[in-house]
Design a protein around this motif. Structure first.
Motif, PDB file in Angstrom:
ATOM      1  N   ILE A 194      67.511 -14.486  95.904  1.00 39.88           N
ATOM      2  CA  ILE A 194      66.472 -13.486  95.651  1.00 39.88           C
ATOM      3  C   ILE A 194      65.112 -14.064  96.032  1.00 39.88           C
ATOM      4  N   VAL A 195      64.344 -13.287  96.782  1.00 39.54           N
ATOM      5  CA  VAL A 195      63.004 -13.696  97.206  1.00 39.54           C
ATOM      6  C   VAL A 195      62.018 -12.568  96.927  1.00 39.54           C
ATOM      7  N   ASP A 196      60.739 -12.895  97.017  1.00 35.23           N
ATOM      8  CA  ASP A 196      59.711 -11.881  96.781  1.00 35.23           C
ATOM      9  C   ASP A 196      59.635 -10.862  97.921  1.00 35.23           C
ATOM     10  N   ALA A 197      59.751 -11.353  99.175  1.00 37.94           N
ATOM     11  CA  ALA A 197      59.577 -10.462 100.325  1.00 37.94           C
ATOM     12  C   ALA A 197      60.421 -10.907 101.507  1.00 37.94           C
ATOM     13  N   VAL A 198      60.846  -9.930 102.280  1.00 38.82           N
ATOM     14  CA  VAL A 198      61.573 -10.170 103.527  1.00 38.82           C
ATOM     15  C   VAL A 198      60.877  -9.380 104.621  1.00 38.82           C
ATOM     16  N   LEU A 199      60.599 -10.053 105.717  1.00 32.57           N
ATOM     17  CA  LEU A 199      60.037  -9.408 106.901  1.00 32.57           C
ATOM     18  C   LEU A 199      61.148  -9.278 107.930  1.00 32.57           C
ATOM     19  N   ILE A 200      61.523  -8.055 108.257  1.00 34.36           N
ATOM     20  CA  ILE A 200      62.558  -7.777 109.256  1.00 34.36           C
ATOM     21  C   ILE A 200      61.844  -7.389 110.541  1.00 34.36           C
ATOM     22  N   ASP A 201      61.888  -8.282 111.514  1.00 33.01           N
ATOM     23  CA  ASP A 201      61.203  -8.058 112.791  1.00 33.01           C
ATOM     24  C   ASP A 201      62.136  -7.364 113.774  1.00 33.01           C
ATOM     25  N   ASN A 238      60.115  -6.765  98.013  1.00 31.96           N
ATOM     26  CA  ASN A 238      59.392  -6.082  99.082  1.00 31.96           C
ATOM     27  C   ASN A 238      60.087  -6.326 100.419  1.00 31.96           C
ATOM     28  N   ILE A 239      60.213  -5.270 101.209  1.00 31.79           N
ATOM     29  CA  ILE A 239      60.766  -5.383 102.551  1.00 31.79           C
ATOM     30  C   ILE A 239      59.713  -4.873 103.526  1.00 31.79           C
ATOM     31  N   ILE A 240      59.381  -5.713 104.486  1.00 32.81           N
ATOM     32  CA  ILE A 240      58.363  -5.396 105.487  1.00 32.81           C
ATOM     33  C   ILE A 240      59.083  -5.216 106.819  1.00 32.81           C
ATOM     34  N   LEU A 241      58.798  -4.128 107.519  1.00 30.32           N
ATOM     35  CA  LEU A 241      59.457  -3.840 108.791  1.00 30.32           C
ATOM     36  C   LEU A 241      58.448  -3.865 109.927  1.00 30.32           C
ATOM     37  N   THR A 242      58.847  -4.449 111.052  1.00 32.52           N
ATOM     38  CA  THR A 242      58.047  -4.364 112.274  1.00 32.52           C
ATOM     39  C   THR A 242      58.961  -3.975 113.420  1.00 32.52           C
ATOM     40  N   GLY A 243      58.403  -3.272 114.380  1.00 28.11           N
ATOM     41  CA  GLY A 243      59.183  -2.888 115.543  1.00 28.11           C
ATOM     42  C   GLY A 243      58.696  -1.592 116.134  1.00 28.11           C
TER      43      GLY A 243
END
Length: 117
Positions: free
Chosen positions: A67-74, A99-104
C-alpha cells in the motif's frame, strides 16, 4: 508527465509506473532531482535503494501487495493495447493507493471514464 511527477512527490511515498525501462529510468531520475530517494524495478533489473519511499518501475512489475499513498500511471492510453493493456487495466483498478494519477493521450478518455463509472 512533469506536472504529474510534481503531484506524486507531494505524497510521502509513491510509485511511478511506465511502459518502458527507459521511461521508468527517466522517472527515477526525475524523482531524485525532486529530492527523493527512488528504487528502480524492471523485468530484468531490481535496484532497491535503502530508505527510498518512491519506486519507478515498468508497469508489469508493480507490487499489488504494498500500500502506498500515490501511484502515477504513465502512458495510460496503453490500456487500449491488445497485448499489454491488461497491465494498465490492472493498475487502474487494483493499485493499492489512496491516490491514482494518470498521464497520457486524451484518446483513451472514454475508456477510462467507462471503467471508472
Amino acid at each position: 508527465t512533469y506536472n504529474a511527477l510534481n503531484e506524486l512527490v507531494k505524497h510521502e511515498q509513491g510509485v511511478y509506473l511506465a511502459p518502458l525501462r527507459l521511461l521508468a529510468l527517466e522517472g527515477k531520475e526525475e524523482l531524485e532531482t525532486r529530492g527523493h530517494l527512488c528504487s528502480f524495478i524492471t523485468g530484468e533489473e531490481k535496484e532497491i535503494v535503502e530508505n527510498a519511499k518512491f519506486t519507478a518501475q515498468t508497469i508489469e512489475t508493480f507490487n499489488y501487495h504494498k500500500i502506498v499513498d500515490a501511484v502515477l500511471i504513465d502512458e495510460v492510453q496503453m490500456i487500449a493495447d491488445e497485448n499489454r493493456g491488461w497491465a494498465w487495466s490492472q493498475a487502474l483498478l487494483g493499485a493499492p493507493a489512496k491516490n491514482i494519477i494518470l498521464t497520457g493521450s486524451l484518446d483513451c478518455r472514454e475508456i477510462i471514464e467507462y471503467i471508472c463509472n
